[in-house]
Design a protein around this motif. Structure first.
Motif, PDB file in Angstrom:
ATOM      1  N   PRO A 124       0.296  -1.258  -0.002  1.00 56.12           N
ATOM      2  CA  PRO A 124      -0.072   0.309  -0.326  1.00 56.12           C
ATOM      3  C   PRO A 124       0.747   0.787   0.229  1.00 56.12           C
ATOM      4  O   PRO A 124       0.337   2.523  -0.120  1.00 56.12           O
ATOM      5  CB  PRO A 124      -1.204   0.064   1.251  1.00 56.12           C
ATOM      6  CG  PRO A 124      -0.328  -1.058   2.823  1.00 56.12           C
ATOM      7  CD  PRO A 124       0.595  -2.223   1.089  1.00 56.12           C
ATOM      8  N   GLN A 125       2.125   0.721   0.202  1.00 57.16           N
ATOM      9  CA  GLN A 125       3.032   2.637   0.541  1.00 57.16           C
ATOM     10  C   GLN A 125       2.913   2.735  -0.956  1.00 57.16           C
ATOM     11  O   GLN A 125       4.470   4.159  -1.002  1.00 57.16           O
ATOM     12  CB  GLN A 125       4.268   1.916   1.161  1.00 57.16           C
ATOM     13  CG  GLN A 125       4.960   1.186   1.323  1.00 57.16           C
ATOM     14  CD  GLN A 125       5.021   0.125   1.177  1.00 57.16           C
ATOM     15  OE1 GLN A 125       3.732  -0.701   1.149  1.00 57.16           O
ATOM     16  NE2 GLN A 125       5.864  -0.963   0.728  1.00 57.16           N
ATOM     17  N   VAL A 126       3.181   2.071  -2.099  1.00 61.88           N
ATOM     18  CA  VAL A 126       4.475   2.097  -3.101  1.00 61.88           C
ATOM     19  C   VAL A 126       3.360   1.965  -4.529  1.00 61.88           C
ATOM     20  O   VAL A 126       2.141   1.483  -4.693  1.00 61.88           O
ATOM     21  CB  VAL A 126       5.170   0.976  -3.499  1.00 61.88           C
ATOM     22  CG1 VAL A 126       5.074   1.722  -4.717  1.00 61.88           C
ATOM     23  CG2 VAL A 126       6.018   0.957  -2.624  1.00 61.88           C
ATOM     24  N   PRO A 127       2.428   3.605  -4.432  1.00 60.38           N
ATOM     25  CA  PRO A 127       2.305   3.953  -6.197  1.00 60.38           C
ATOM     26  C   PRO A 127       2.207   2.637  -7.061  1.00 60.38           C
ATOM     27  O   PRO A 127       3.374   2.502  -7.320  1.00 60.38           O
ATOM     28  CB  PRO A 127       2.568   5.480  -6.233  1.00 60.38           C
ATOM     29  CG  PRO A 127       3.319   6.159  -4.915  1.00 60.38           C
ATOM     30  CD  PRO A 127       4.026   4.818  -4.476  1.00 60.38           C
ATOM     31  N   LEU A 128       1.057   2.294  -7.364  1.00 63.11           N
ATOM     32  CA  LEU A 128       0.537   1.713  -8.343  1.00 63.11           C
ATOM     33  C   LEU A 128       0.466   2.461 -10.100  1.00 63.11           C
ATOM     34  O   LEU A 128      -0.827   3.157  -9.870  1.00 63.11           O
ATOM     35  CB  LEU A 128      -0.206   1.039  -8.175  1.00 63.11           C
ATOM     36  CG  LEU A 128      -0.637  -0.679  -9.413  1.00 63.11           C
ATOM     37  CD1 LEU A 128       0.783  -1.005  -9.826  1.00 63.11           C
ATOM     38  CD2 LEU A 128      -1.518  -1.456  -8.986  1.00 63.11           C
ATOM     39  N   MET A 129       1.289   2.483 -11.156  1.00 60.81           N
ATOM     40  CA  MET A 129       0.934   2.906 -12.191  1.00 60.81           C
ATOM     41  C   MET A 129       0.177   1.906 -13.059  1.00 60.81           C
ATOM     42  O   MET A 129       1.096   0.780 -13.550  1.00 60.81           O
ATOM     43  CB  MET A 129       2.000   3.209 -12.465  1.00 60.81           C
ATOM     44  CG  MET A 129       1.976   4.226 -13.868  1.00 60.81           C
ATOM     45  SD  MET A 129       3.469   4.613 -15.321  1.00 60.81           S
ATOM     46  CE  MET A 129       3.738   6.181 -14.025  1.00 60.81           C
ATOM     47  N   ALA A 130      -0.781   2.240 -13.731  1.00 64.26           N
ATOM     48  CA  ALA A 130      -1.782   1.149 -14.558  1.00 64.26           C
ATOM     49  C   ALA A 130      -1.156   1.579 -16.069  1.00 64.26           C
ATOM     50  O   ALA A 130      -1.837   2.914 -16.288  1.00 64.26           O
ATOM     51  CB  ALA A 130      -3.481   0.910 -14.337  1.00 64.26           C
ATOM     52  N   ASP A 131      -0.366   0.312 -16.427  1.00 62.06           N
ATOM     53  CA  ASP A 131       0.020   1.092 -18.483  1.00 62.06           C
ATOM     54  C   ASP A 131      -1.231  -0.012 -18.712  1.00 62.06           C
ATOM     55  O   ASP A 131      -1.669  -1.608 -19.036  1.00 62.06           O
ATOM     56  CB  ASP A 131       1.117  -0.013 -18.212  1.00 62.06           C
ATOM     57  CG  ASP A 131       2.059   0.297 -17.842  1.00 62.06           C
ATOM     58  OD1 ASP A 131       1.857   1.418 -17.530  1.00 62.06           O
ATOM     59  OD2 ASP A 131       3.361  -0.231 -18.010  1.00 62.06           O
ATOM     60  N   ILE A 132      -2.358   0.929 -19.921  1.00 64.79           N
ATOM     61  CA  ILE A 132      -3.063   0.041 -20.547  1.00 64.79           C
ATOM     62  C   ILE A 132      -3.380   0.419 -21.629  1.00 64.79           C
ATOM     63  O   ILE A 132      -2.256   1.410 -22.187  1.00 64.79           O
ATOM     64  CB  ILE A 132      -4.485   1.019 -19.847  1.00 64.79           C
ATOM     65  CG1 ILE A 132      -4.237   2.738 -19.546  1.00 64.79           C
ATOM     66  CG2 ILE A 132      -4.883   0.659 -18.234  1.00 64.79           C
ATOM     67  CD1 ILE A 132      -4.906   3.503 -20.683  1.00 64.79           C
TER      68      ILE A 132
END
Length: 233
Positions: A124-132
């Motif tokens: 939860p502490q590391v942002p998630l980038m969605a490659d779409i």
């Protein structure tokens, strides 16, 4: 997360990656590439593999968007396809983790929805980038908790294979329909296209091949010259 995102707003992120069959392949080379990119004004680096991420983190003091490309026989998803790759990226020190979050089936018949939920529970502490690749995928990823959306895969999936160049209208629609910062990435070859992406509402710009892959850049020049040369009588 807010501090990391604020450093990216309106700025350039450079993707420093090289495939195993390319002359610049290697963590040391990618670290030097990152140093050059930051010296030129890049505010963050996008990097592949835990090894490259660790070396780049040692070399530059900017956020690193990490991913881990791995091929699985049962899936077309190769950008951080499972939680195992995500964990290795986090342990390597990535400030943001990027993953393919298209609607395609992941390894072991998992879905992107499952991946996002498991990722947010474990990291939860590391942002998630969605490659779409599509507007629908961007909306879905944002609703499930992805922190950023990136247009990385527009043109690289079966559904979007007709897109052969940077498409500002697709970007604009994703920005309008997604309640998350949208990063413009994919086939941005000129400063003018990067500027246009910001005008379309992109939060930041990622450029890779046009800056850090001389083999690809050379091929593009050669193709244009050969095409023109064939017309010369």
């Amino acid at each position: 997360m807010g501090d990391v995102l604020s450093r990216l707003k309106g700025k350039l992120i450079v993707s420093c990656q090289a495939l195993e069959n390319e002359p610049l392949y290697g963590s040391g080379t990618m670290a030097k590439m990152a140093i050059a990119a930051v010296a030129g004004g890049a505010v963050a680096i996008r990097a592949n593999t835990p090894e490259d991420i660790r070396e780049i983190k040692k070399a530059v003091d900017v956020p690193v968007i990490g991913l881990y490309k791995r091929d699985y026989e049962d899936s077309q998803v190769y950008i951080t396809p499972t939680l195992r790759e995500a964990e290795q990226i986090v342990l390597a020190g990535a400030d943001i983790v990027a993953a393919d979050l298209t609607h395609r089936r992941r390894p072991y018949n998992h879905t992107s929805d499952q991946f996002i939920k498991e990722y947010k529970r474990n990291f939860p502490q590391v942002p998630l980038m969605a490659d779409i690749a599509t507007v629908a995928e961007s909306i879905n990823a944002a609703e499930l908790g992805a922190d950023l959306i990136s247009t990385t895969l527009v043109g690289y999936t079966q559904e979007t294979k007709h897109v052969k160049e940077f498409n500002p209208q697709i970007l604009k629609e994703i920005v309008e329909k997604t309640a998350r910062p949208v990063i413009a990435e994919g086939r941005i070859y000129t400063p003018e296209e990067a500027e246009l992406a910001l005008e379309m509402g992109a939060y930041a710009i990622v450029v890779g091949s046009a800056i850090t892959r001389p083999l690809v850049i050379t091929e593009r020049f050669v193709a244009k010259i050969q095409k023109q040369g064939s017309r010369v009588v």
